[in-house]
Design a protein around this motif. Sequence first.
Motif, PDB file in Angstrom:
ATOM      1  N   GLN A 165      38.669  25.902  40.993  1.00  0.00           N
ATOM      2  CA  GLN A 165      39.308  26.966  40.226  1.00  0.00           C
ATOM      3  C   GLN A 165      39.121  26.698  38.741  1.00  0.00           C
ATOM      4  OE1 GLN A 165      41.311  29.652  41.944  1.00  0.00           O
ATOM      5  NE2 GLN A 165      39.793  28.831  43.373  1.00  0.00           N
ATOM      6  N   TYR A 208      40.012  27.489  34.742  1.00  0.00           N
ATOM      7  CA  TYR A 208      41.104  27.920  33.862  1.00  0.00           C
ATOM      8  C   TYR A 208      40.552  28.057  32.440  1.00  0.00           C
ATOM      9  CZ  TYR A 208      43.956  26.343  37.770  1.00  0.00           C
ATOM     10  OH  TYR A 208      44.485  26.174  39.026  1.00  0.00           O
ATOM     11  N   ASP A 238      38.950  31.782  36.890  1.00  0.00           N
ATOM     12  CA  ASP A 238      39.756  32.353  37.979  1.00  0.00           C
ATOM     13  C   ASP A 238      41.186  32.591  37.520  1.00  0.00           C
ATOM     14  OD1 ASP A 238      37.684  31.959  40.144  1.00  0.00           O
ATOM     15  OD2 ASP A 238      37.935  29.893  39.468  1.00  0.00           O
ATOM     16  N   HIS A 239      41.603  31.790  36.541  1.00  0.00           N
ATOM     17  CA  HIS A 239      42.982  31.862  36.044  1.00  0.00           C
ATOM     18  C   HIS A 239      42.950  31.887  34.526  1.00  0.00           C
ATOM     19  CE1 HIS A 239      44.261  30.716  40.114  1.00  0.00           C
ATOM     20  NE2 HIS A 239      43.267  29.834  40.061  1.00  0.00           N
TER      21      HIS A 239
END
Length: 331
Positions: free
Chosen positions: A119, A121, A174-175
């Motif tokens: 993931q 960020y 993704d974030h």
Amino acid sequence: MRLPLLPTLLGFFALAVLTGSAAPAHAPDSRREVPVARDMVLIPGTFVPGRQPDGNSIVLRGTEGLIVFDSGRHPAHTRRILDHAHASGLPIVAVVNSHWHLDHVSGNPMLRAAYPQLQVYASHAIEGALTGFLADSRKQAAALIAQHKIPAAQLADVEGDMATIDRGRELLPDHFVEHDGDRMLAGRPVHLGLARDAVTAGDVWLYDPQTRVLLAGDLVTLPAPLLDTACPPRWRAQLATLDALPFVTLVPGHGAAMDHAGFHRYRRAFDALLDCAASHAGDAVCTDRWLHDVEGLVPADRFKLARGLLGYYLDQVLHAPSERRNRYCPA
Ligand SMILES: [Zn+2]
């Protein structure tokens, strides 16, 4: 030697103009991993005249895998991150990008290919960069190549960056980091901070409370700050915010780790640089002052690179008309 056409290209081309000849792809001192603290290593980025740089990458070990802070530009750099992960036997589960400059995000697709579950960020700033700055840079690069205006030694870097921009959506996180806050990444508690309108429209830093290490990204950059997409006064204010954190070690976006006193020296040097640029002092005076102020943080063999960078940024940004100087500042 100065090649006046290149600096506006891809933003970080300043260093490519500092010398007419390309240096080796890897400076010998930048190939080894450097322990920063417990369960944290620095994979130093290269920063040599005639080549586009790689930002520093830092790998933190959590109970559930590895966190990578910045993924580099050249595949050779990103491969070192993967080699480290393979040797550790742990998967990369989180990538934090300090900002969207290509020396910090280009390795994202290669890391994702190896660890599809990871993931990413990052701040929202990359969205605007993909449709604005990076898209424009790609057009300029294509035009310069068509006109045979890119030196042969820099062509591979330029074409590599163009290919990265073409796959720009794969760089997206993704974030989104939209405010300061505590996060659990890879089972390790960290604090992510967001600095708005400093080096870019959104710069993310990571503070690791267990070790009291601050990963500052390009908010701290040696041998000199890189001001291509910066709002200088906001950047200065963000350094004050970092100074208030209880860190004992700081890893910059480029250059070696430093202690808090070293950062304090960097911050004072940054303040003095902006003050000097706003005065009637000439570029040479401000550059000499910087090199004096950062004594101990910049090795002597980096002075030439620092002089080239500062000469460029004083001319192109700090001493430019206010519409250029404040182009990346909020209205
Ligand atoms: Zn950088």
